[in-house]
Design a protein around this motif. Structure first.
Motif: not given
Length: 331
Positions: A102-107, A174-176, A205-209
């Motif tokens: 988790x984290x903001x975009x570009x991290x 976060x868009x699922x 692995x799940x990726x999310x903002x």
């Protein structure tokens, strides 16, 4: 070198075939057996298979890559290195490894996934055993949820059946659509087998903002208190992050049983990046193009980005997201 070996094998195989007719039936059977074995060796050399030649974990390589290439993420690097190493070195894990990044975009969430894949699979992200799902691409329509659930279950079951050490990356969580990811809960649980298939050696692995605001707030609190970001520990963010993700209706993990049943092994926080980290990203982008990193250009790129809070300009709004497309402009 690789091409030379293949040519030698092919020449040897053709020689075996030509000689077959010169022997009696018993000898011919032996020669054909040798030829078949040689043919299999050539095939296995050229085609990826689920064995140690193609799937071999490099613990040291992962730790070094995370430490040297994933800028500004001391906490995420430590958690990922420990979690993946512990899992891959366990010959009999009780459940699949489930990481939620988790984290903001570009991290660096996607980049961290790439580093994990590169240190497990010889072909990295190009491996047939690494599977990436993107919410808006693979699951665009809310009205087709039942179809998506069935397809997702079948896809995972089929691939794990082919290779136990399969990796599944779910981007844009976060868009699922909420509820979709719950369809694979049985595959992430503490079951020996589900419908005859064991999922215990797979990685999810799940990726999310989602949860990014909670992470940023913690980073800001430490900065306002005059404390170094390197002092931030998992206990400082994990509980608030998990609650933020679980209660976020825009998150694919909203009220999910994966969190409720504690099936996510680690919620991995990616901190907002500072100016110095953006400079590192710019230099790395130049190196990736085979160029000598230019400190002046890297500085220009970093200064042009937006930061917050506005007055202090501490954290990059987009992290290193646009660096690859910007640095050449200033070169």
């Amino acid at each position: 070198m690789k091409a030379t070996r293949v040519c030698l094998w092919l020449h040897a195989f053709s020689t075996v075939v030509v000689l077959v007719g010169a022997f009696d039936p018993i000898t011919t059977s032996v020669v054909i057996g040798i030829g078949a074995a040689l043919s299999r060796s050539i095939y296995n050399y050229l085609h990826e298979s689920c064995d140690q030649k193609w799937v071999a974990f490099n613990s040291t390589g992962l730790e070094e890559d995370l430490g040297n290439k994933l800028f500004g993420q001391h906490l995420a690097s430590h958690i990922i290195a420990k979690a993946v190493s512990g899992f891959m070195n366990n010959a009999n894990p009780k459940k699949p490894l489930v990481l939620s990044l988790h984290g903001w975009t570009g991290t660096g969430k996607n980049f961290a996934s790439v580093l994990i894949a590169e240190n497990i699979y010889k072909k990295g992200m190009d491996s047939n055993f690494v599977h990436v799902f993107t919410a808006e691409l693979h699951f665009p329509h809310a009205g087709q949820m039942d179809t998506y659930k069935t397809q997702l279950q079948q896809w995972i079951k089929g691939n794990v059946s082919a290779c136990a050490h399969s990796m599944f990356i779910f981007d844009e969580m976060d868009k699922m659509h909420p509820g979709l990811i719950d369809s694979i809960k049985p595959y992430l649980d503490y079951y020996d087998k589900v419908d005859g298939v064991s999922y215990r050696k797979a990685i999810f692995i799940f990726l999310s903002n989602a949860g990014g605001e909670s992470i940023v707030q913690t980073a800001l609190d430490f900065w306002n208190a005059g404390r170094s970001r390197e002092e931030i520990e998992l206990k400082d963010v994990e509980t608030s992050l998990a609650l933020s993700v679980f209660n976020n209706k825009r998150s694919g993990l909203w009220h999910t049983s994966l969190i409720d049943k504690n099936l996510v092994d680690f919620f991995v926080p990616f901190l907002p990046l500072e100016y110095k980290h953006v400079v590192q990203c710019a230099k790395a982008a130049m190196s990736a193009q085979g160029l000598e990193p230019d400190a002046v250009v890297a500085d220009k790129v970093a200064r042009e980005l937006l930061y917050f809070p506005k007055s202090e300009r501490v954290f990059s709004v987009k992290g290193c997201k646009t660096i690859d497309s910007k640095w050449e402009y200033y070169a």
